[in-house]
Motif scaffolding. Structure first.
Motif, PDB file in Angstrom:
ATOM      1  N   SER A  88      17.757  60.474  87.314  1.00 36.16           N
ATOM      2  CA  SER A  88      16.465  60.521  88.007  1.00 36.16           C
ATOM      3  C   SER A  88      16.571  59.933  89.409  1.00 36.16           C
ATOM      4  O   SER A  88      15.911  60.409  90.345  1.00 36.16           O
ATOM      5  CB  SER A  88      15.402  59.757  87.202  1.00 36.16           C
ATOM      6  OG  SER A  88      15.788  58.401  87.020  1.00 36.16           O
ATOM      7  N   SER A  89      17.413  58.918  89.576  1.00 35.96           N
ATOM      8  CA  SER A  89      17.597  58.332  90.909  1.00 35.96           C
ATOM      9  C   SER A  89      18.246  59.337  91.850  1.00 35.96           C
ATOM     10  O   SER A  89      17.852  59.466  93.014  1.00 35.96           O
ATOM     11  CB  SER A  89      18.452  57.065  90.818  1.00 35.96           C
ATOM     12  OG  SER A  89      17.811  56.063  90.054  1.00 35.96           O
ATOM     13  N   TRP A 139      18.029  62.559  91.594  1.00 37.80           N
ATOM     14  CA  TRP A 139      17.020  63.588  91.861  1.00 37.80           C
ATOM     15  C   TRP A 139      16.089  63.137  92.985  1.00 37.80           C
ATOM     16  O   TRP A 139      15.802  63.896  93.917  1.00 37.80           O
ATOM     17  CB  TRP A 139      16.228  63.871  90.590  1.00 37.80           C
ATOM     18  CG  TRP A 139      15.315  65.074  90.677  1.00 37.80           C
ATOM     19  CD1 TRP A 139      15.596  66.345  90.281  1.00 37.80           C
ATOM     20  CD2 TRP A 139      13.984  65.094  91.210  1.00 37.80           C
ATOM     21  NE1 TRP A 139      14.532  67.173  90.531  1.00 37.80           N
ATOM     22  CE2 TRP A 139      13.518  66.428  91.114  1.00 37.80           C
ATOM     23  CE3 TRP A 139      13.143  64.141  91.760  1.00 37.80           C
ATOM     24  CZ2 TRP A 139      12.262  66.823  91.535  1.00 37.80           C
ATOM     25  CZ3 TRP A 139      11.884  64.521  92.198  1.00 37.80           C
ATOM     26  CH2 TRP A 139      11.456  65.848  92.077  1.00 37.80           C
ATOM     27  N   ARG A 140      15.628  61.890  92.908  1.00 40.98           N
ATOM     28  CA  ARG A 140      14.722  61.382  93.954  1.00 40.98           C
ATOM     29  C   ARG A 140      15.433  61.265  95.298  1.00 40.98           C
ATOM     30  O   ARG A 140      14.833  61.540  96.347  1.00 40.98           O
ATOM     31  CB  ARG A 140      14.146  60.028  93.531  1.00 40.98           C
ATOM     32  CG  ARG A 140      13.073  60.124  92.462  1.00 40.98           C
ATOM     33  CD  ARG A 140      12.367  58.785  92.283  1.00 40.98           C
ATOM     34  NE  ARG A 140      13.292  57.755  91.829  1.00 40.98           N
ATOM     35  CZ  ARG A 140      13.515  57.461  90.562  1.00 40.98           C
ATOM     36  NH1 ARG A 140      12.898  58.138  89.602  1.00 40.98           N
ATOM     37  NH2 ARG A 140      14.352  56.505  90.224  1.00 40.98           N
ATOM     38  N   LEU A 141      16.708  60.838  95.283  1.00 35.36           N
ATOM     39  CA  LEU A 141      17.443  60.737  96.541  1.00 35.36           C
ATOM     40  C   LEU A 141      17.616  62.109  97.189  1.00 35.36           C
ATOM     41  O   LEU A 141      17.505  62.253  98.416  1.00 35.36           O
ATOM     42  CB  LEU A 141      18.809  60.098  96.295  1.00 35.36           C
ATOM     43  CG  LEU A 141      18.816  58.582  96.047  1.00 35.36           C
ATOM     44  CD1 LEU A 141      20.212  58.112  95.685  1.00 35.36           C
ATOM     45  CD2 LEU A 141      18.308  57.840  97.282  1.00 35.36           C
ATOM     46  N   ILE A 190      10.571  56.988  98.558  1.00 34.15           N
ATOM     47  CA  ILE A 190      11.227  57.553  97.373  1.00 34.15           C
ATOM     48  C   ILE A 190      12.666  57.045  97.264  1.00 34.15           C
ATOM     49  O   ILE A 190      13.139  56.696  96.178  1.00 34.15           O
ATOM     50  CB  ILE A 190      11.192  59.087  97.436  1.00 34.15           C
ATOM     51  CG1 ILE A 190       9.752  59.575  97.262  1.00 34.15           C
ATOM     52  CG2 ILE A 190      12.086  59.693  96.362  1.00 34.15           C
ATOM     53  CD1 ILE A 190       9.604  61.073  97.414  1.00 34.15           C
ATOM     54  N   ALA A 191      13.380  57.000  98.385  1.00 27.80           N
ATOM     55  CA  ALA A 191      14.755  56.501  98.363  1.00 27.80           C
ATOM     56  C   ALA A 191      14.782  55.033  97.944  1.00 27.80           C
ATOM     57  O   ALA A 191      15.657  54.609  97.174  1.00 27.80           O
ATOM     58  CB  ALA A 191      15.395  56.678  99.736  1.00 27.80           C
ATOM     59  N   SER A 251      14.346  54.668  94.238  1.00 24.04           N
ATOM     60  CA  SER A 251      15.565  55.022  93.518  1.00 24.04           C
ATOM     61  C   SER A 251      16.546  53.863  93.487  1.00 24.04           C
ATOM     62  O   SER A 251      17.134  53.547  92.444  1.00 24.04           O
ATOM     63  CB  SER A 251      16.219  56.241  94.171  1.00 24.04           C
ATOM     64  OG  SER A 251      15.348  57.355  94.148  1.00 24.04           O
ATOM     65  N   GLU A 278      17.779  51.477  90.109  1.00 25.31           N
ATOM     66  CA  GLU A 278      19.151  51.173  89.714  1.00 25.31           C
ATOM     67  C   GLU A 278      19.398  49.670  89.684  1.00 25.31           C
ATOM     68  O   GLU A 278      20.097  49.155  88.812  1.00 25.31           O
ATOM     69  CB  GLU A 278      20.133  51.846  90.674  1.00 25.31           C
ATOM     70  CG  GLU A 278      20.299  53.328  90.456  1.00 25.31           C
ATOM     71  CD  GLU A 278      20.837  53.655  89.072  1.00 25.31           C
ATOM     72  OE1 GLU A 278      21.685  52.901  88.558  1.00 25.31           O
ATOM     73  OE2 GLU A 278      20.392  54.670  88.500  1.00 25.31           O
ATOM     74  N   CYS A 286      16.751  65.490  84.189  1.00 29.06           N
ATOM     75  CA  CYS A 286      17.072  64.278  84.968  1.00 29.06           C
ATOM     76  C   CYS A 286      16.228  63.087  84.550  1.00 29.06           C
ATOM     77  O   CYS A 286      16.710  61.942  84.561  1.00 29.06           O
ATOM     78  CB  CYS A 286      16.876  64.551  86.459  1.00 29.06           C
ATOM     79  SG  CYS A 286      18.116  65.648  87.187  1.00 29.06           S
ATOM     80  N   TYR A 287      14.981  63.332  84.166  1.00 30.44           N
ATOM     81  CA  TYR A 287      14.083  62.228  83.836  1.00 30.44           C
ATOM     82  C   TYR A 287      14.061  61.889  82.344  1.00 30.44           C
ATOM     83  O   TYR A 287      13.620  60.800  81.962  1.00 30.44           O
ATOM     84  CB  TYR A 287      12.656  62.551  84.306  1.00 30.44           C
ATOM     85  CG  TYR A 287      12.405  62.172  85.736  1.00 30.44           C
ATOM     86  CD1 TYR A 287      11.667  61.034  86.051  1.00 30.44           C
ATOM     87  CD2 TYR A 287      12.915  62.926  86.779  1.00 30.44           C
ATOM     88  CE1 TYR A 287      11.430  60.670  87.369  1.00 30.44           C
ATOM     89  CE2 TYR A 287      12.695  62.570  88.104  1.00 30.44           C
ATOM     90  CZ  TYR A 287      11.961  61.443  88.391  1.00 30.44           C
ATOM     91  OH  TYR A 287      11.740  61.082  89.703  1.00 30.44           O
TER      92      TYR A 287
END
Length: 360
Positions: free
Chosen positions: A210-211, A213-215, A243-244, A247, A251, A328-329
């Protein structure tokens, strides 16, 4: 069980406070320069030095002065990451032996550079203000040097800030002691189960898809997302930064699971300001981890229930991109339960139940 003692704690605290004070100076220094380079005007010294010298202007009579000024300013401003590392190393007592001597030498170098920069700047301001030297000690007019015609309070403030930094680093270098010892107290009674260690390693990988995907979305890839008008939606500007950041934070939070299987859950990491080296209360860890696990279940499982049951995350170009989002999520559903299992294992170890059950 105490492993080692910490002698001369008062001297140790003086070194730590000096290290964090110097680190604060470096952080403020860098933050203001980022603010100015981004267009901020408060307390701005005027025209900032170019990030590269101007070759076409070095042939003039003032070219040598400009080159020297650029080299000095560039060296001072580019040294902030090294300065921050030196301050943190001294404050946390990381350096030993020869590395400690190098660290102390770097602190003295920073002290000398900042004192020279601040002292020269103040002398330049004084000679300009009094008219002793119309172009100061640099030989450049104020217009050429800063972009404005008259001295301002910010010119004086910046130079005095450099001088204060030199004084702070001198105190740091004087107080620094090359040998420091710390104490560590164990709070757990049993060994970490192998399955718990493996599960802690898996949690960051549950968050990673998911991270990523957002990046990708933050870098402008539409990923099948549609606007209200049916066009592909590419994220730009501050929403992309947000959003970045989310992410990276996700993490970072996922990595805290290692605290339930590593010494991080017994003692605060020494590199953390103010609290580093302190023994962690097991009850605080258990409460925080349990609350976090429940929150993760509520956010990713309950909050995204419609996505998991319908397979439709929102306005997407086609079913392929909807499936990519869901894949991804989906691992995030395992994050909360996995953290609950690690918390249960940690609780058994700190209460001694794991060791009792193992012997039984």
């Amino acid at each position: 069980m105490t492993i080692s003692a910490a002698p001369n704690r008062s001297a140790d605290k003086r070194v730590t406070s000096a290290g964090y004070t110097a680190l604060g100076w470096v952080v403020v220094f860098f933050a203001f320069h980022i603010y100015w380079y981004c267009g901020g005007s408060f307390a701005s010294p005027g025209k900032l030095p170019s990030l590269s010298p101007e070759p076409n202007r070095l042939e003039t009579s003032a070219g040598v002065h400009r080159l020297v000024a650029w080299l000095i300013n560039g060296t001072v401003e580019a040294a902030w990451p090294l300065g921050a590392l030196v301050c943190l190393t001294i404050a946390r007592g990381w350096a030993r032996g020869r590395l400690a001597s190098v660290t102390r030498a770097l602190a003295w170098v920073g002290c000398v550079v900042l004192l020279l920069r601040g002292g020269a700047g103040i002398l330049d301001d004084v000679t300009r203000a009094t008219g002793v030297l119309a172009n100061g000690i640099t030989g450049l007019s104020l217009q050429d040097e800063t972009g404005h015609a008259h001295l301002r309070w910010s010119d004086w403030g910046v130079d005095w800030y450099f001088l204060a930094g030199g004084i702070i680093f001198s105190v740091l270098a004087v107080r620094y002691r090359t040998q420091r010892t710390h104490s560590r107290t164990r709070t757990t009674d049993g060994p970490v189960p192998r399955w718990a260690t493996r599960l802690a390693h898996l949690i960051p990988f549950m968050v990673l898809p998911s991270s990523l995907w957002r990046l990708a979305a933050a870098f402008g890839f539409p990923l099948g997302m549609l606007t209200s008008t049916g066009e592909l939606d590419a994220i730009r500007g501050w929403p992309a930064v947000y959003i970045a950041t989310i992410s990276l934070l996700a993490e970072a939070v996922a990595l805290t699971a290692f605290g339930l299987v590593r010494p991080l859950g017994e003692e605060v990491p020494r590199w953390l300001p103010f609290f580093g080296g302190r023994t962690v209360r097991p009850k605080a860890v258990i409460v925080a981890a349990t609350a976090g696990a429940v929150a993760l279940i509520l956010i990713w499982t309950v909050g995204f229930w419609d996505v998991w049951t319908t397979g439709r995350p929102g306005a997407m170009a086609n079913s392929f991109w909807a499936a990519v989002f869901t894949i991804c999520y989906a691992p995030l559903n395992l994050w909360g339960p996995a953290l609950l299992l690690l918390t249960w294992s940690y609780h058994r170890r700190v209460t001694g139940r794991w060791a009792v059950s193992s012997r039984g």
